[in-house]
Design a protein around this motif. Structure first.
Motif, PDB file in Angstrom:
ATOM      1  N   ILE A 132       0.854  -1.192   0.000  1.00  0.00           N
ATOM      2  CA  ILE A 132       0.000   0.000   0.000  1.00  0.00           C
ATOM      3  C   ILE A 132       0.887   1.239   0.000  1.00  0.00           C
ATOM      4  CG2 ILE A 132      -0.147   0.059   2.544  1.00  0.00           C
ATOM      5  CD1 ILE A 132      -3.097   1.022   2.171  1.00  0.00           C
ATOM      6  N   THR A 133       0.395   2.315  -0.605  1.00  0.00           N
ATOM      7  CA  THR A 133       1.076   3.602  -0.597  1.00  0.00           C
ATOM      8  C   THR A 133      -0.002   4.681  -0.675  1.00  0.00           C
ATOM      9  OG1 THR A 133       2.839   4.906  -1.621  1.00  0.00           O
ATOM     10  CG2 THR A 133       1.363   3.727  -3.117  1.00  0.00           C
ATOM     11  N   ALA A 134       0.386   5.941  -0.544  1.00  0.00           N
ATOM     12  CA  ALA A 134      -0.624   7.005  -0.557  1.00  0.00           C
ATOM     13  C   ALA A 134      -0.021   8.321  -0.999  1.00  0.00           C
ATOM     14  CB  ALA A 134      -1.252   7.171   0.829  1.00  0.00           C
ATOM     15  N   ARG A 135      -0.900   9.186  -1.495  1.00  0.00           N
ATOM     16  CA  ARG A 135      -0.530  10.568  -1.823  1.00  0.00           C
ATOM     17  C   ARG A 135      -1.401  11.468  -0.963  1.00  0.00           C
ATOM     18  NH1 ARG A 135       3.226  12.593  -5.654  1.00  0.00           N
ATOM     19  NH2 ARG A 135       2.728  14.758  -6.125  1.00  0.00           N
ATOM     20  N   LYS A 136      -0.792  12.068   0.038  1.00  0.00           N
ATOM     21  CA  LYS A 136      -1.530  12.969   0.921  1.00  0.00           C
ATOM     22  C   LYS A 136      -1.848  14.268   0.177  1.00  0.00           C
ATOM     23  CE  LYS A 136      -1.234  10.444   4.712  1.00  0.00           C
ATOM     24  NZ  LYS A 136      -2.428   9.884   5.363  1.00  0.00           N
ATOM     25  N   GLY A 137      -3.053  14.774   0.391  1.00  0.00           N
ATOM     26  CA  GLY A 137      -3.429  16.060  -0.171  1.00  0.00           C
ATOM     27  C   GLY A 137      -3.428  16.103  -1.687  1.00  0.00           C
ATOM     28  N   ALA A 138      -3.768  14.992  -2.334  1.00  0.00           N
ATOM     29  CA  ALA A 138      -3.826  14.977  -3.798  1.00  0.00           C
ATOM     30  C   ALA A 138      -4.920  15.909  -4.312  1.00  0.00           C
ATOM     31  CB  ALA A 138      -4.074  13.556  -4.301  1.00  0.00           C
ATOM     32  N   PHE A 139      -5.977  16.076  -3.518  1.00  0.00           N
ATOM     33  CA  PHE A 139      -7.090  16.943  -3.896  1.00  0.00           C
ATOM     34  C   PHE A 139      -7.411  17.894  -2.753  1.00  0.00           C
ATOM     35  CE2 PHE A 139      -7.701  13.054  -6.400  1.00  0.00           C
ATOM     36  CZ  PHE A 139      -7.771  13.597  -7.671  1.00  0.00           C
ATOM     37  N   THR A 140      -8.196  18.908  -3.065  1.00  0.00           N
ATOM     38  CA  THR A 140      -8.594  19.866  -2.040  1.00  0.00           C
ATOM     39  C   THR A 140      -9.719  19.297  -1.180  1.00  0.00           C
ATOM     40  OG1 THR A 140     -10.301  20.904  -3.402  1.00  0.00           O
ATOM     41  CG2 THR A 140      -8.038  21.770  -3.613  1.00  0.00           C
ATOM     42  N   VAL A 141      -9.901  19.885  -0.009  1.00  0.00           N
ATOM     43  CA  VAL A 141     -11.014  19.489   0.857  1.00  0.00           C
ATOM     44  C   VAL A 141     -12.341  19.752   0.161  1.00  0.00           C
ATOM     45  CG1 VAL A 141     -12.198  20.053   3.013  1.00  0.00           C
ATOM     46  CG2 VAL A 141      -9.709  19.757   2.999  1.00  0.00           C
ATOM     47  N   ASP A 142     -12.458  20.858  -0.569  1.00  0.00           N
ATOM     48  CA  ASP A 142     -13.700  21.158  -1.293  1.00  0.00           C
ATOM     49  C   ASP A 142     -14.006  20.066  -2.313  1.00  0.00           C
ATOM     50  OD1 ASP A 142     -14.106  23.458   0.134  1.00  0.00           O
ATOM     51  OD2 ASP A 142     -13.346  24.808  -1.425  1.00  0.00           O
ATOM     52  N   TRP A 143     -12.986  19.588  -3.009  1.00  0.00           N
ATOM     53  CA  TRP A 143     -13.177  18.512  -3.984  1.00  0.00           C
ATOM     54  C   TRP A 143     -13.692  17.259  -3.281  1.00  0.00           C
ATOM     55  CZ3 TRP A 143     -11.568  13.539  -4.810  1.00  0.00           C
ATOM     56  CH2 TRP A 143     -11.712  13.032  -6.102  1.00  0.00           C
ATOM     57  N   ARG A 152     -18.788  13.772  -9.981  1.00  0.00           N
ATOM     58  CA  ARG A 152     -18.324  14.956 -10.708  1.00  0.00           C
ATOM     59  C   ARG A 152     -16.805  14.972 -10.864  1.00  0.00           C
ATOM     60  NH1 ARG A 152     -21.417  19.284  -7.090  1.00  0.00           N
ATOM     61  NH2 ARG A 152     -21.426  17.459  -5.696  1.00  0.00           N
ATOM     62  N   GLY A 153     -16.087  14.359  -9.923  1.00  0.00           N
ATOM     63  CA  GLY A 153     -14.638  14.413  -9.960  1.00  0.00           C
ATOM     64  C   GLY A 153     -13.983  13.208 -10.609  1.00  0.00           C
ATOM     65  N   PHE A 154     -14.738  12.424 -11.380  1.00  0.00           N
ATOM     66  CA  PHE A 154     -14.171  11.200 -11.955  1.00  0.00           C
ATOM     67  C   PHE A 154     -12.942  11.480 -12.812  1.00  0.00           C
ATOM     68  CE2 PHE A 154     -13.898   8.168 -15.503  1.00  0.00           C
ATOM     69  CZ  PHE A 154     -13.618   7.005 -14.786  1.00  0.00           C
ATOM     70  N   VAL A 155     -13.047  12.425 -13.735  1.00  0.00           N
ATOM     71  CA  VAL A 155     -11.910  12.720 -14.617  1.00  0.00           C
ATOM     72  C   VAL A 155     -10.739  13.255 -13.799  1.00  0.00           C
ATOM     73  CG1 VAL A 155     -11.101  14.152 -16.537  1.00  0.00           C
ATOM     74  CG2 VAL A 155     -13.344  13.046 -16.665  1.00  0.00           C
ATOM     75  N   ASP A 156     -11.025  14.116 -12.816  1.00  0.00           N
ATOM     76  CA  ASP A 156      -9.946  14.619 -11.953  1.00  0.00           C
ATOM     77  C   ASP A 156      -9.170  13.459 -11.332  1.00  0.00           C
ATOM     78  OD1 ASP A 156     -10.914  17.187 -12.385  1.00  0.00           O
ATOM     79  OD2 ASP A 156     -12.148  17.172 -10.576  1.00  0.00           O
ATOM     80  N   LEU A 157      -9.889  12.416 -10.896  1.00  0.00           N
ATOM     81  CA  LEU A 157      -9.257  11.290 -10.215  1.00  0.00           C
ATOM     82  C   LEU A 157      -8.448  10.441 -11.188  1.00  0.00           C
ATOM     83  CD1 LEU A 157      -8.788   9.486  -7.763  1.00  0.00           C
ATOM     84  CD2 LEU A 157     -10.992   8.377  -8.244  1.00  0.00           C
ATOM     85  N   THR A 194     -14.062  10.112   1.803  1.00  0.00           N
ATOM     86  CA  THR A 194     -14.877  11.324   1.647  1.00  0.00           C
ATOM     87  C   THR A 194     -15.058  12.039   2.987  1.00  0.00           C
ATOM     88  OG1 THR A 194     -17.086  10.367   2.048  1.00  0.00           O
ATOM     89  CG2 THR A 194     -16.150  10.112  -0.170  1.00  0.00           C
ATOM     90  N   VAL A 195     -14.431  11.512   4.045  1.00  0.00           N
ATOM     91  CA  VAL A 195     -14.499  12.129   5.379  1.00  0.00           C
ATOM     92  C   VAL A 195     -13.113  12.031   6.010  1.00  0.00           C
ATOM     93  CG1 VAL A 195     -16.943  11.607   5.754  1.00  0.00           C
ATOM     94  CG2 VAL A 195     -15.202   9.948   6.458  1.00  0.00           C
ATOM     95  N   ASP A 196     -12.875  12.835   7.037  1.00  0.00           N
ATOM     96  CA  ASP A 196     -11.659  12.700   7.832  1.00  0.00           C
ATOM     97  C   ASP A 196     -11.854  11.529   8.791  1.00  0.00           C
ATOM     98  OD1 ASP A 196     -10.659  14.921   6.553  1.00  0.00           O
ATOM     99  OD2 ASP A 196     -11.145  16.310   8.189  1.00  0.00           O
ATOM    100  N   THR A 197     -10.970  10.540   8.713  1.00  0.00           N
ATOM    101  CA  THR A 197     -11.154   9.298   9.450  1.00  0.00           C
ATOM    102  C   THR A 197     -10.660   9.430  10.887  1.00  0.00           C
ATOM    103  OG1 THR A 197     -10.784   8.105   7.385  1.00  0.00           O
ATOM    104  CG2 THR A 197     -10.724   6.824   9.421  1.00  0.00           C
ATOM    105  N   ALA A 198     -11.525   9.076  11.832  1.00  0.00           N
ATOM    106  CA  ALA A 198     -11.166   9.083  13.255  1.00  0.00           C
ATOM    107  C   ALA A 198     -11.142   7.646  13.769  1.00  0.00           C
ATOM    108  CB  ALA A 198     -12.158   9.917  14.054  1.00  0.00           C
ATOM    109  N   PRO A 203      -6.885   8.270   6.752  1.00  0.00           N
ATOM    110  CA  PRO A 203      -6.824   9.266   5.684  1.00  0.00           C
ATOM    111  C   PRO A 203      -7.764  10.426   5.948  1.00  0.00           C
ATOM    112  CG  PRO A 203      -8.118   7.374   4.993  1.00  0.00           C
ATOM    113  CD  PRO A 203      -7.505   7.011   6.313  1.00  0.00           C
ATOM    114  N   ARG A 204      -7.410  11.568   5.362  1.00  0.00           N
ATOM    115  CA  ARG A 204      -8.228  12.764   5.477  1.00  0.00           C
ATOM    116  C   ARG A 204      -8.720  13.158   4.092  1.00  0.00           C
ATOM    117  NH1 ARG A 204      -7.840  14.716  10.435  1.00  0.00           N
ATOM    118  NH2 ARG A 204      -8.565  16.792   9.881  1.00  0.00           N
TER     119      ARG A 204
END
Length: 283
Positions: free
Chosen positions: A30-41, A81-86, A148-152, A195-196
């Motif tokens: 597993i790997t990750a990219r933090k902050g790949a998108f904005t919170v609004d997105w 709406r963000g499919f192409v962005d992803l 889609t949420v900040d995980t607690a 993840p956030r």
């Protein structure tokens, strides 16, 4: 594990060095990219997922159980709406190309939703090890996850046992569920992920993992993007489609990698990727 591209390849517009991510997929799974998108997105994604979830639960076969109070829903790209962005994000494209080769195919779009009361899942992988992976330690597919949420801690975070993507043996039920005698190994390695909004992870779905109990009153929706390399057959289990108008408006670079029918009218997906061993949770 062999890869198909070098960091900095530009033939497909790739300019992201993902060598560390490829190493992580080989070792941890597993790997990750933090902050790949904005919170609004991410908040827009949450709205789209919530709408799709409400629609899916309103009809038979719209949502499949993955344990008590836990659901999976497959959707069409036009519902997000963000499919192409992803799918066109440089990091996502670079990871896909480096691990799966330039002929990778997007074959799945869906989401998991653990609701209040979801219980620990049994440790599992999402499908049996392909023969190429068993023989060559070559990954043939990837799963990207977008919260889609900040995980607690109390929201039932995803838990994974790094380095277990190569675990194999006849004692695995259906090739996916290790026996309880293996659980100590996974608990020793277990890492929970928090993840956030805006973060994107990539993993091989072969790494042993589970969803944990959601003790909060909140749901924790996670978008799933499934990508196959040449020869992989995960797409056979999925029914993603796009309309002609949507297809025509897609960038060429996205169309090249989107493996799905083009239809006159979308039909809501009836879920068929049921994982029977998850229905009861960790009983």
């Amino acid at each position: 594990m062999s890869t198909h591209a070098h960091p900095g390849d530009t033939a497909d517009g790739l300019d992201v060095d993902v060598s560390a991510d490829v190493d992580a997929l080989c070792t941890d799974g597993i790997t990750a990219r933090k902050g790949a998108f904005t919170v609004d997105w991410a908040d827009r994604l949450h709205e789209d997922v919530e709408a799709a979830f409400e629609e899916a639960r309103s009809r038979p076969g719209g949502a499949v159980g993955r344990g008590p109070h836990r659901y999976y829903v497959e959707i069409h790209p036009e519902q997000i709406r963000g499919f192409v962005d992803l799918v066109d994000h440089p990091w996502v494209r670079s990871v896909c190309t480096a691990v799966l080769g330039p002929g990778y195919r997007v074959v799945e779009l869906g989401f998991d939703v653990p609701l209040e009361g979801a219980v620990d899942q049994p440790w599992h992988r999402d499908f049996p090890i392909p023969e190429e992976t068993r023989r060559e330690r070559r990954l043939t597919s990837l799963a990207f996850n977008v919260t889609t949420v900040d995980t607690a801690e109390d929201m039932g975070p995803f838990e994974i046992a790094p380095g277990t993507q190569w675990d194999d043996g006849p004692e695995f039920d259906h090739g996916m569920f290790p026996p309880r005698s293996h659980y100590g190994r996974y608990l020793e390695r277990a890492v929970r992920k928090y993840p956030r909004r805006g973060d994107v992870s990539a993993r091989t779905a072969l790494t042993i993992h589970r969803g944990t109990a959601n003790r909060s009153v909140k749901s924790r929706p996670v978008l799933v993007l499934g990508v196959d390399g040449p020869g992989a057959t995960n797409g056979d289990r999925h029914d993603t489609a796009v309309t002609r108008a949507y297809w025509d408006a897609l960038p060429d670079r996205v169309r090249r990698h989107l493996d799905c029918p083009v239809v006159d009218e979308l039909v809501p997906v009836t879920q068929k990727h049921t994982i029977e061993g998850l229905i009861m949770g960790d009983a």
